[in-house]
Enzyme design. Structure first.
Site, PDB file in Angstrom:
ATOM      1  N   CYS A   1      25.173  54.642  64.579  1.00 51.00           N
ATOM      2  CA  CYS A   1      24.899  56.075  64.623  1.00 51.00           C
ATOM      3  C   CYS A   1      23.399  56.349  64.501  1.00 51.00           C
ATOM      4  O   CYS A   1      22.644  56.008  65.406  1.00 51.00           O
ATOM      5  CB  CYS A   1      25.716  56.804  63.563  1.00 51.00           C
TER       6      CYS A   1
ATOM      7  N   HIS B   1      31.213  54.859  64.066  1.00 52.17           N
ATOM      8  CA  HIS B   1      31.462  54.566  62.654  1.00 52.17           C
ATOM      9  C   HIS B   1      32.800  53.827  62.519  1.00 52.17           C
ATOM     10  O   HIS B   1      33.716  54.025  63.309  1.00 52.17           O
ATOM     11  CB  HIS B   1      31.535  55.858  61.838  1.00 52.17           C
TER      12      HIS B   1
END
Length: 492
Positions: free
Chosen positions: A336, A433
């Protein structure tokens, strides 16, 4: 479905153990044949999760929903505050960002009447689908300067008609003063909601606290319904990164050492929880160059303020070290915000993250990123590289990344969406994630450093077992019958 009174755990302080007790009690109710669901009106955390519908809630309520064996939903956590530095927080309402507010604006300028009504509306919807609702407070119940603006503690308890249990953290010391003070600072109407006190994190023989139990009951007039020993070997995902302070922070011999760069605004640190259960791996968190350079694998984690954290690690000299390590065939990966940092440049034309409009990236991956107002929040199933197994993860990010060359993408979702960049087995990044919760991905990650096969391990099955162990622990040390009787719950 029969409706029951809500049960609520509040605290004398932050980190008293409310979230874990809530998760454990959710599992107890589920085991006893009820249909519980968690609820926390307002959470402040950088650790969030995507609901199946594509919205965002605090990770703690997702964990508690997991303990209930139900899907998480925004009704379980209608207000989420995500600190972004400089006393600012992004406000997430019903799963979507509604803007940034300073602490002063949020806590002082108004009484949060709208948010309180919104939070209660979600509680009402939730209680129409599940029962009992297991509610959680935030911080201390006796912050008098914030009391009239409170939407999560006793004000919500009164509006929901909940039975309230005060959790005191004995490990910190001063438990008599904190419990007595918390009770006595409440209004008489609020004290009437308190049905019991739980002394948490006790070390040693709980019988040694029999006299202490009696003293607290005599002082407050409220029964102590449990003295819970410290959880030494039961694993429940931590709510926030303060827990990292107690984890190992050094490399060790005879392991694959994985260093996670400890960013000031690190988010979703739970991305690395599964790694710590792999016997081949040692995970540690650091910003010290001498410790990072000893790692076999370095991970740049997610960040709530990617540009600010990138400037921070640049001051530390970390990007130059990562380039050297990558050239030496050490593995560098980003997730991310960390993935965005690994590119050539990050642009923030609308100054969403702050006053810096553009910053040079680390330059490990051929891409640039533009920070956007749109936040992508979605659960995903995907294949990793050429793998045949189906992996699971989720995306929560603001920003779009554009590749500048024809490189291999890392994952492909089951609906055909490609994500991430695979430069080599030593260098890759992704928005996904939870990617490291998948054993197939872990095995590929450590393959250059060990021939030892990974044990057959399901992180999800492991967590399920830990919820059951937590429930058994709480049944042993809390008077569940008293809590049931107070709420008019008949054990089914």
């Amino acid at each position: 479905m029969k409706m029951h009174k809500p049960i609520m755990f509040v605290g004398t302080c932050s980190d008293a153990g409310k979230s874990v007790l809530n998760a454990g009690f959710c599992r107890i109710l589920k085991q006893d044949g009820f249909h519980p669901a968690p609820f926390k009106a307002q959470n402040m955390s950088l650790n969030s999760y995507a609901t199946p519908e594509g919205y965002e809630i605090g990770r703690a309520q997702a964990v508690q929903a997991e303990a209930c064996r139900i899907a998480c939903h925004t009704d379980m956590n209608p207000v989420l505050l995500k600190p972004s530095g400089e006393m600012m927080s992004q406000v997430i309402l019903n799963g979507k960002p509604v803007g940034n507010r300073s602490a002063y604006e949020y806590f002082r300028k108004d009484d949060n009447a709208r948010l309180f009504d919104e939070a209660y509306a979600t509680f009402s919807r939730l209680s129409g689908r599940y029962s009992p609702i297991v509610m959680e407070g935030a911080g201390s119940i006796s912050e008098l300067n914030l009391k009239k603006r409170d939407i999560v503690n006793m004000r919500m308890a009164a509006r929901a008609g909940a039975d309230v249990y005060l959790v005191g953290d004995i490990e910190r010391g001063g438990v008599f003063g904190s419990v007595y003070g918390s009770v006595m600072l409440l209004d008489e109407e609020e004290r009437a909601l308190l049905k019991g006190i739980i002394i948490n994190k006790f070390r040693g023989d709980v019988r040694l606290f029999d006299e202490g139990r009696q003293i607290i009951e005599d002082l407050t007039g409220i029964p102590v319904v449990g003295v819970v020993p410290y959880l030494n070997d039961i694993y429940i995902e931590d709510e926030d990164s303060v827990a990292l302070e107690t984890r190992n922070n050094i490399p060790v011999e005879d392991k694959v050492n994985v260093a996670v760069v400890k960013l000031p605004q690190m988010s979703n640190f739970t991305d690395f929880n599964a790694l710590q259960f792999d016997k081949r791996i040692n995970v540690y968190y650091s910003t010290e160059l001498s410790q990072i350079e000893k790692a076999d694998i370095v991970i740049l984690p997610g960040s709530k303020s990617t540009i600010k954290d990138l400037l921070y690690i640049r001051e530390k000299g970390i990007p130059a070290l990562l380039k050297q390590m990558q050239q030496a065939n050490k593995t560098i990966i980003g997730i991310c915000g960390g993935y965005q940092m690994m590119g050539e440049r990050i642009d923030d034309p609308d100054n969403i993250e702050g006053i810096v409009s553009t910053v040079e990236g680390i330059g490990l991956l051929p891409m640039t990123t533009v920070i956007t107002n749109h936040k992508k929040t979605v659960q995903q199933q995907f294949t990793f590289l050429d793998g045949r197994g189906i992996c699971a993860g989720y995306e929560i990010h603001m920003g779009e990344s554009t590749m500048h060359s024809n490189v291999r993408q890392l994952v492909t979702t089951i609906d055909g969406h490609a994500d991430g960049i695979y430069l080599s087995e030593y260098c890759w990044g992704t928005y996904m994630h939870g990617i490291l919760d998948n054993q197939e991905v872990i095995d590929r990650l450590v393959a250059p450093y060990t021939n030892e096969p990974g044990a057959l391990f399901s992180y999800n099955e492991f967590k399920e077992n830990e919820y059951d162990r937590l429930a058994a622990h709480l049944r042993q040390h809390i008077n569940i019958k008293t809590i049931y009787d107070n709420a008019g719950i008949l054990n089914q």
